[in-house]
Write a protein that holds these residues in place. Structure first.
Motif, PDB file in Angstrom:
ATOM      1  N   PHE A 119       0.853  -1.192   0.000  1.00 39.69           N
ATOM      2  CA  PHE A 119       0.000   0.000   0.000  1.00 39.69           C
ATOM      3  C   PHE A 119       0.888   1.241   0.000  1.00 39.69           C
ATOM      4  O   PHE A 119       0.767   2.110   0.848  1.00 39.69           O
ATOM      5  CB  PHE A 119      -0.936  -0.008   1.211  1.00 39.69           C
ATOM      6  CG  PHE A 119      -0.284  -0.491   2.483  1.00 39.69           C
ATOM      7  CD1 PHE A 119       0.319   0.399   3.347  1.00 39.69           C
ATOM      8  CD2 PHE A 119      -0.259  -1.840   2.790  1.00 39.69           C
ATOM      9  CE1 PHE A 119       0.923  -0.042   4.518  1.00 39.69           C
ATOM     10  CE2 PHE A 119       0.332  -2.292   3.960  1.00 39.69           C
ATOM     11  CZ  PHE A 119       0.922  -1.389   4.825  1.00 39.69           C
ATOM     12  N   GLU A 120       1.789   1.305  -0.959  1.00 34.26           N
ATOM     13  CA  GLU A 120       2.801   2.358  -1.034  1.00 34.26           C
ATOM     14  C   GLU A 120       2.175   3.745  -0.967  1.00 34.26           C
ATOM     15  O   GLU A 120       1.222   4.046  -1.679  1.00 34.26           O
ATOM     16  CB  GLU A 120       3.594   2.223  -2.335  1.00 34.26           C
ATOM     17  CG  GLU A 120       4.700   3.245  -2.516  1.00 34.26           C
ATOM     18  CD  GLU A 120       5.745   3.143  -1.415  1.00 34.26           C
ATOM     19  OE1 GLU A 120       6.004   4.187  -0.779  1.00 34.26           O
ATOM     20  OE2 GLU A 120       6.281   2.058  -1.201  1.00 34.26           O
ATOM     21  N   GLN A 121       2.707   4.600  -0.099  1.00 29.47           N
ATOM     22  CA  GLN A 121       2.183   5.952   0.053  1.00 29.47           C
ATOM     23  C   GLN A 121       3.200   7.017  -0.337  1.00 29.47           C
ATOM     24  O   GLN A 121       2.859   8.175  -0.448  1.00 29.47           O
ATOM     25  CB  GLN A 121       1.729   6.163   1.503  1.00 29.47           C
ATOM     26  CG  GLN A 121       0.621   5.201   1.916  1.00 29.47           C
ATOM     27  CD  GLN A 121       0.254   5.336   3.378  1.00 29.47           C
ATOM     28  OE1 GLN A 121       0.463   6.373   3.993  1.00 29.47           O
ATOM     29  NE2 GLN A 121      -0.298   4.291   3.953  1.00 29.47           N
ATOM     30  N   GLY A 122       4.440   6.644  -0.547  1.00 32.67           N
ATOM     31  CA  GLY A 122       5.449   7.591  -0.962  1.00 32.67           C
ATOM     32  C   GLY A 122       5.954   8.467   0.159  1.00 32.67           C
ATOM     33  O   GLY A 122       5.417   8.471   1.269  1.00 32.67           O
ATOM     34  N   LEU A 123       7.001   9.229  -0.120  1.00 33.32           N
ATOM     35  CA  LEU A 123       7.571  10.145   0.866  1.00 33.32           C
ATOM     36  C   LEU A 123       6.722  11.400   0.974  1.00 33.32           C
ATOM     37  O   LEU A 123       6.225  11.923  -0.026  1.00 33.32           O
ATOM     38  CB  LEU A 123       8.998  10.511   0.470  1.00 33.32           C
ATOM     39  CG  LEU A 123      10.027   9.373   0.475  1.00 33.32           C
ATOM     40  CD1 LEU A 123      11.373   9.867  -0.045  1.00 33.32           C
ATOM     41  CD2 LEU A 123      10.191   8.795   1.878  1.00 33.32           C
ATOM     42  N   ASN A 124       6.570  11.895   2.193  1.00 32.20           N
ATOM     43  CA  ASN A 124       5.780  13.104   2.378  1.00 32.20           C
ATOM     44  C   ASN A 124       6.525  14.323   1.819  1.00 32.20           C
ATOM     45  O   ASN A 124       7.747  14.286   1.639  1.00 32.20           O
ATOM     46  CB  ASN A 124       5.412  13.285   3.860  1.00 32.20           C
ATOM     47  CG  ASN A 124       6.606  13.620   4.732  1.00 32.20           C
ATOM     48  OD1 ASN A 124       7.184  14.701   4.627  1.00 32.20           O
ATOM     49  ND2 ASN A 124       6.983  12.689   5.616  1.00 32.20           N
ATOM     50  N   PRO A 125       5.812  15.401   1.520  1.00 26.82           N
ATOM     51  CA  PRO A 125       6.423  16.546   0.841  1.00 26.82           C
ATOM     52  C   PRO A 125       7.396  17.362   1.678  1.00 26.82           C
ATOM     53  O   PRO A 125       8.058  18.262   1.156  1.00 26.82           O
ATOM     54  CB  PRO A 125       5.221  17.408   0.444  1.00 26.82           C
ATOM     55  CG  PRO A 125       4.151  17.045   1.416  1.00 26.82           C
ATOM     56  CD  PRO A 125       4.354  15.584   1.689  1.00 26.82           C
ATOM     57  N   HIS A 126       7.531  17.052   2.962  1.00 27.48           N
ATOM     58  CA  HIS A 126       8.416  17.816   3.836  1.00 27.48           C
ATOM     59  C   HIS A 126       9.799  17.174   3.993  1.00 27.48           C
ATOM     60  O   HIS A 126      10.630  17.680   4.752  1.00 27.48           O
ATOM     61  CB  HIS A 126       7.759  17.996   5.207  1.00 27.48           C
ATOM     62  CG  HIS A 126       6.416  18.664   5.127  1.00 27.48           C
ATOM     63  ND1 HIS A 126       6.256  19.995   4.803  1.00 27.48           N
ATOM     64  CD2 HIS A 126       5.162  18.153   5.283  1.00 27.48           C
ATOM     65  CE1 HIS A 126       4.964  20.292   4.787  1.00 27.48           C
ATOM     66  NE2 HIS A 126       4.287  19.191   5.072  1.00 27.48           N
TER      67      HIS A 126
END
Length: 249
Positions: free
Chosen positions: A136-143
């Motif tokens: 359920f890949e969510q990726g790195l957050n924008p911060h």
């Protein structure tokens, strides 16, 4: 001298450091398998090939993080909503850690991890995210300013420990508990130099602390002094003061 084929199969075969004898001898060589353009691609899923992938993850992680300033790893749930006091505490902790002179390392995901990265970035510090490949890949957050994605949990956990001088653990689920107990075990067994582990949120962590004291320690499965391996607090200032004090900053 006759041809090798005419002499029959060898009694033993050396394949690099591996010795094979009798019916374990293979009919070809490693070089021939390397240079042969025929055959399927199943070899990329074999354990020896995985070792190379694991090695490459260590190399990439070490290369990306080797020049970090002193850092604190912040763990917490990916499911923490952004409009909650818990999220706000994560932001405040990330900001306060930067103001105390630390970089902030998280798992790079949403929720509590995003909150700590956000606080670090807004304070002008180094915000690091160590992601993991999940179904359920969510990726790195924008911060996140420096991000590394890993295939293997154990490589990722190694980076959390190697490049941090302490841990702050926000309320979280099974992944957070895994990271917490990994850290406690490493400190307890002296596999790492003692460093601070701070649990943030007395109400959330109270039941776990009670169980450790009243069941685990009471039944002799751990010692009373193991309860001193971590601190519990509701104060952002105290959490940062604890890691700062124990890291001599």
């Amino acid at each position: 001298m006759g041809s090798p084929e005419a002499q029959g199969p060898p009694e033993e075969q050396y394949l690099g450091p591996v010795v094979r004898r009798r019916d374990q001898i293979k009919p070809d060589t490693t070089d021939r398998r390397l240079l042969d353009t025929e055959g399927d691609s199943e070899w990329v899923h074999t354990d020896p090939w995985r070792v190379m992938r694991i090695q490459s993850e260590f190399v990439e992680g070490f290369g990306a993080l080797a020049e970090l300033p002193s850092a604190i790893s912040v763990f917490g749930s990916a499911r923490t909503p952004a409009d909650t006091p818990e999220y706000d505490s994560g932001v405040a902790i990330g900001r306060a850690l930067v103001e105390a002179g630390f970089a902030v390392i998280t798992g790079g995901g949403p929720g509590a991890m995003e909150a700590a990265n956000k606080g670090a970035r807004e304070a002008g510090g180094v915000s690091v995210g160590l992601g993991i490949e999940l179904p359920f890949e969510q990726g790195l957050n924008p911060h996140v300013d420096i991000g590394v994605n890993f295939r293997y949990f154990f490589v990722r956990k190694m980076m959390f420990v190697k490049y941090a001088q302490g841990f702050v653990v926000l309320p979280g689920g099974l992944g957070t508990l895994d990271e917490l107990f990994e850290a406690l075990t490493l400190v307890q067994t002296r596999k790492v130099t003692r460093f601070p582990i701070v649990l943030f949120g007395t109400e959330y962590w109270g039941g776990l602390v009670d169980w450790l004291r009243d069941t685990v320690v009471a039944q002799g499965k751990a010692s009373q002094k193991d309860l001193l391996l971590f601190h519990v607090t509701d104060s952002v200032e105290e959490a940062v003061a604890l890691v700062t004090k124990e890291t001599s900053r």
